[in-house]
Design a protein around this motif. Sequence first.
Motif, PDB file in Angstrom:
ATOM      1  N   HIS A 194      65.337  68.332  36.939  1.00  0.00           N
ATOM      2  CA  HIS A 194      65.015  69.578  35.902  1.00  0.00           C
ATOM      3  C   HIS A 194      65.167  70.734  36.010  1.00  0.00           C
ATOM      4  CE1 HIS A 194      61.382  71.052  37.993  1.00  0.00           C
ATOM      5  NE2 HIS A 194      61.164  69.900  38.579  1.00  0.00           N
ATOM      6  N   GLY A 195      65.354  71.337  34.862  1.00  0.00           N
ATOM      7  CA  GLY A 195      65.564  72.753  35.149  1.00  0.00           C
ATOM      8  C   GLY A 195      64.090  73.572  35.295  1.00  0.00           C
ATOM      9  N   GLY A 196      64.307  74.810  34.986  1.00  0.00           N
ATOM     10  CA  GLY A 196      63.136  75.822  34.990  1.00  0.00           C
ATOM     11  C   GLY A 196      63.203  76.732  35.843  1.00  0.00           C
ATOM     12  N   TYR A 197      64.087  77.513  36.200  1.00  0.00           N
ATOM     13  CA  TYR A 197      64.409  78.574  37.097  1.00  0.00           C
ATOM     14  C   TYR A 197      63.985  78.448  38.601  1.00  0.00           C
ATOM     15  CZ  TYR A 197      67.016  81.912  34.644  1.00  0.00           C
ATOM     16  OH  TYR A 197      68.166  82.893  34.025  1.00  0.00           O
ATOM     17  N   HIS A 250      70.483  77.257  25.142  1.00  0.00           N
ATOM     18  CA  HIS A 250      69.982  76.815  26.551  1.00  0.00           C
ATOM     19  C   HIS A 250      68.907  75.656  26.699  1.00  0.00           C
ATOM     20  CE1 HIS A 250      70.065  77.536  30.860  1.00  0.00           C
ATOM     21  NE2 HIS A 250      68.839  77.471  30.837  1.00  0.00           N
ATOM     22  N   PHE A 251      68.206  75.604  25.530  1.00  0.00           N
ATOM     23  CA  PHE A 251      66.960  74.663  25.614  1.00  0.00           C
ATOM     24  C   PHE A 251      67.240  73.311  24.806  1.00  0.00           C
ATOM     25  CE2 PHE A 251      65.491  79.055  26.378  1.00  0.00           C
ATOM     26  CZ  PHE A 251      64.743  78.583  27.487  1.00  0.00           C
ATOM     27  N   ASN A 252      67.713  73.410  23.582  1.00  0.00           N
ATOM     28  CA  ASN A 252      68.116  72.233  22.834  1.00  0.00           C
ATOM     29  C   ASN A 252      69.430  71.715  23.386  1.00  0.00           C
ATOM     30  OD1 ASN A 252      69.707  73.903  21.341  1.00  0.00           O
ATOM     31  ND2 ASN A 252      68.933  73.572  19.585  1.00  0.00           N
ATOM     32  N   TYR A 292      70.281  86.964  32.030  1.00  0.00           N
ATOM     33  CA  TYR A 292      69.653  85.898  32.803  1.00  0.00           C
ATOM     34  C   TYR A 292      68.317  85.540  32.243  1.00  0.00           C
ATOM     35  CZ  TYR A 292      73.669  85.485  35.679  1.00  0.00           C
ATOM     36  OH  TYR A 292      74.753  85.010  35.958  1.00  0.00           O
ATOM     37  N   SER A 293      68.028  85.863  30.981  1.00  0.00           N
ATOM     38  CA  SER A 293      66.716  85.421  30.264  1.00  0.00           C
ATOM     39  C   SER A 293      67.099  84.493  29.185  1.00  0.00           C
ATOM     40  CB  SER A 293      65.933  86.540  29.594  1.00  0.00           C
ATOM     41  OG  SER A 293      65.571  87.403  30.771  1.00  0.00           O
ATOM     42  N   PRO A 294      67.246  83.230  29.335  1.00  0.00           N
ATOM     43  CA  PRO A 294      67.852  82.360  28.351  1.00  0.00           C
ATOM     44  C   PRO A 294      67.284  82.181  27.086  1.00  0.00           C
ATOM     45  CG  PRO A 294      67.587  81.083  30.338  1.00  0.00           C
ATOM     46  CD  PRO A 294      66.950  82.518  30.786  1.00  0.00           C
ATOM     47  N   SER A 295      65.665  82.527  27.191  1.00  0.00           N
ATOM     48  CA  SER A 295      65.107  82.324  25.977  1.00  0.00           C
ATOM     49  C   SER A 295      65.364  83.381  24.913  1.00  0.00           C
ATOM     50  CB  SER A 295      63.590  82.325  26.261  1.00  0.00           C
ATOM     51  OG  SER A 295      63.315  83.789  27.004  1.00  0.00           O
ATOM     52  N   ARG A 296      65.854  84.562  25.374  1.00  0.00           N
ATOM     53  CA  ARG A 296      66.115  85.572  24.586  1.00  0.00           C
ATOM     54  C   ARG A 296      67.432  85.429  23.670  1.00  0.00           C
ATOM     55  NH1 ARG A 296      65.032  91.379  27.238  1.00  0.00           N
ATOM     56  NH2 ARG A 296      64.476  90.724  29.231  1.00  0.00           N
ATOM     57  N   VAL A 322      60.527  79.659  21.970  1.00  0.00           N
ATOM     58  CA  VAL A 322      61.536  78.606  22.280  1.00  0.00           C
ATOM     59  C   VAL A 322      61.213  77.857  23.413  1.00  0.00           C
ATOM     60  CG1 VAL A 322      63.270  79.930  23.620  1.00  0.00           C
ATOM     61  CG2 VAL A 322      63.990  78.146  22.279  1.00  0.00           C
ATOM     62  N   ILE A 323      60.498  78.786  24.610  1.00  0.00           N
ATOM     63  CA  ILE A 323      60.070  78.079  25.660  1.00  0.00           C
ATOM     64  C   ILE A 323      58.828  77.191  25.363  1.00  0.00           C
ATOM     65  CG2 ILE A 323      59.008  78.634  27.915  1.00  0.00           C
ATOM     66  CD1 ILE A 323      60.781  80.978  28.172  1.00  0.00           C
ATOM     67  N   LYS A 324      57.991  77.452  24.337  1.00  0.00           N
ATOM     68  CA  LYS A 324      56.713  76.494  24.110  1.00  0.00           C
ATOM     69  C   LYS A 324      57.240  75.212  23.661  1.00  0.00           C
ATOM     70  CE  LYS A 324      53.362  79.979  22.966  1.00  0.00           C
ATOM     71  NZ  LYS A 324      53.286  80.914  22.164  1.00  0.00           N
ATOM     72  N   GLN A 382      61.418  77.308  39.349  1.00  0.00           N
ATOM     73  CA  GLN A 382      59.795  77.748  39.553  1.00  0.00           C
ATOM     74  C   GLN A 382      58.839  77.428  38.113  1.00  0.00           C
ATOM     75  OE1 GLN A 382      59.980  82.281  38.437  1.00  0.00           O
ATOM     76  NE2 GLN A 382      61.730  81.634  38.832  1.00  0.00           N
ATOM     77  N   PHE A 383      59.466  76.687  37.484  1.00  0.00           N
ATOM     78  CA  PHE A 383      58.723  76.097  36.183  1.00  0.00           C
ATOM     79  C   PHE A 383      59.211  74.532  36.149  1.00  0.00           C
ATOM     80  CE2 PHE A 383      59.954  80.356  34.601  1.00  0.00           C
ATOM     81  CZ  PHE A 383      58.780  80.964  34.802  1.00  0.00           C
ATOM     82  N   LEU A 384      58.338  73.888  35.224  1.00  0.00           N
ATOM     83  CA  LEU A 384      58.530  72.489  34.901  1.00  0.00           C
ATOM     84  C   LEU A 384      58.379  71.460  36.388  1.00  0.00           C
ATOM     85  CD1 LEU A 384      61.520  72.778  32.571  1.00  0.00           C
ATOM     86  CD2 LEU A 384      59.061  72.473  32.025  1.00  0.00           C
ATOM     87  N   SER A 385      58.515  70.269  36.062  1.00  0.00           N
ATOM     88  CA  SER A 385      58.254  69.266  37.241  1.00  0.00           C
ATOM     89  C   SER A 385      58.852  67.911  36.570  1.00  0.00           C
ATOM     90  CB  SER A 385      56.783  68.960  37.295  1.00  0.00           C
ATOM     91  OG  SER A 385      56.096  68.450  36.037  1.00  0.00           O
ATOM     92  N   GLY A 435      71.895  67.319  35.599  1.00  0.00           N
ATOM     93  CA  GLY A 435      70.926  68.399  35.724  1.00  0.00           C
ATOM     94  C   GLY A 435      70.856  69.491  34.614  1.00  0.00           C
ATOM     95  N   HIS A 436      69.889  69.972  34.589  1.00  0.00           N
ATOM     96  CA  HIS A 436      69.741  71.007  33.532  1.00  0.00           C
ATOM     97  C   HIS A 436      69.604  72.411  34.040  1.00  0.00           C
ATOM     98  CE1 HIS A 436      67.429  73.417  30.364  1.00  0.00           C
ATOM     99  NE2 HIS A 436      68.717  73.592  29.855  1.00  0.00           N
ATOM    100  N   SER A 437      70.234  73.526  33.771  1.00  0.00           N
ATOM    101  CA  SER A 437      69.672  74.848  34.082  1.00  0.00           C
ATOM    102  C   SER A 437      69.756  74.979  35.741  1.00  0.00           C
ATOM    103  CB  SER A 437      68.525  75.343  33.598  1.00  0.00           C
ATOM    104  OG  SER A 437      68.456  76.557  33.583  1.00  0.00           O
TER     105      SER A 437
END
Length: 293
Positions: free
Chosen positions: A84-87, A268-270, A16-20, A30-32, A89-92, A151-153
Amino acid sequence: MTHWTKMERDELERQYSPSRWSHRMSADDVIKAHVKALKEGTEQARDLAQTLLNVPYGEGDGEKLDVYIPKTNSLDVHLVVYLHGGYWQFLSKEESGFMAVPLIDKGVVVVAVGYDIAPKGNMDLMVSQVRRSVVSVVQQYSHISGLYLCGHSAGAHLAAMVLSTDWSQYSITPQIKGAFLVSGIYDLLPILSTYVMEPLKMTEEVAVRNSPSKLVPQLKLSSSSCQIVVAVAENDSPEFRKQSEEYYKALEESGLSVTMEDVANTDHFNIIEQLVDGEYHLTKLLLKMMGKN
Ligand SMILES: N[C@@H](CC(=O)c1ccccc1NC=O)C(=O)O
């Protein structure tokens, strides 16, 4: 594959760590790059489109949405609401207008919804906010010829919760024609005991009542005529891919109109970033769903 109930916490958290799981960059990079791509895309959309920013859909500070408006004289205007996504707790919404450029080009209105991420917001509040945002959009834009959700994530989770709403508690029943659920989580129980949920402080009861996988009968009642696309990245983790496959199967078995898109050469991101491009597979599919190809 090992069932999540049999996984060590380390393994579950890795799943459950998509960036990995990106094959393109390190986890941090990848998150940056994701945040940068979404920001730049949104800036471009705000430069190019006519916009209505910070339109309230409720009383709360965070209950605002941005509208990206095409130049068109057509009466056949479709509208896409983006969550938007971001678990949770992130993004807006400030970096969530990135998909607007190719859509406004085809006369489609895009709405990016803001909601109170954790720790300010909790799961019940976020679900209530996105539901109310959709009601508000329908009231404001009653003349549109089609309402779509994307919707994403975590945003795909929220979109699935919108589709699963019992609208009898609301002033109107939105008719959602299509939904794009991209790399989402539909069963919250596996992540309940992981780092993901630390800022959310959810109980099992909250996780169950906010899991779309448990609400398929309600979705069938509320959204039986909605065309649903469940999209997942080739390089999403096995657990993420399983979440999408199982939700897709549950929708399919209940007789809903649903298709599965396993998007090659994406992570997960692109898988969502590329919606800035009119030639990207998912952009074309979204436009095709609206009859705009
Ligand atoms: N720990 C998570 C973080 C994450 O998912 C994320 C972080 C910032 C912005 C967006 C994110 N996720 C999906 O939209 C990860 O491993 O990717």
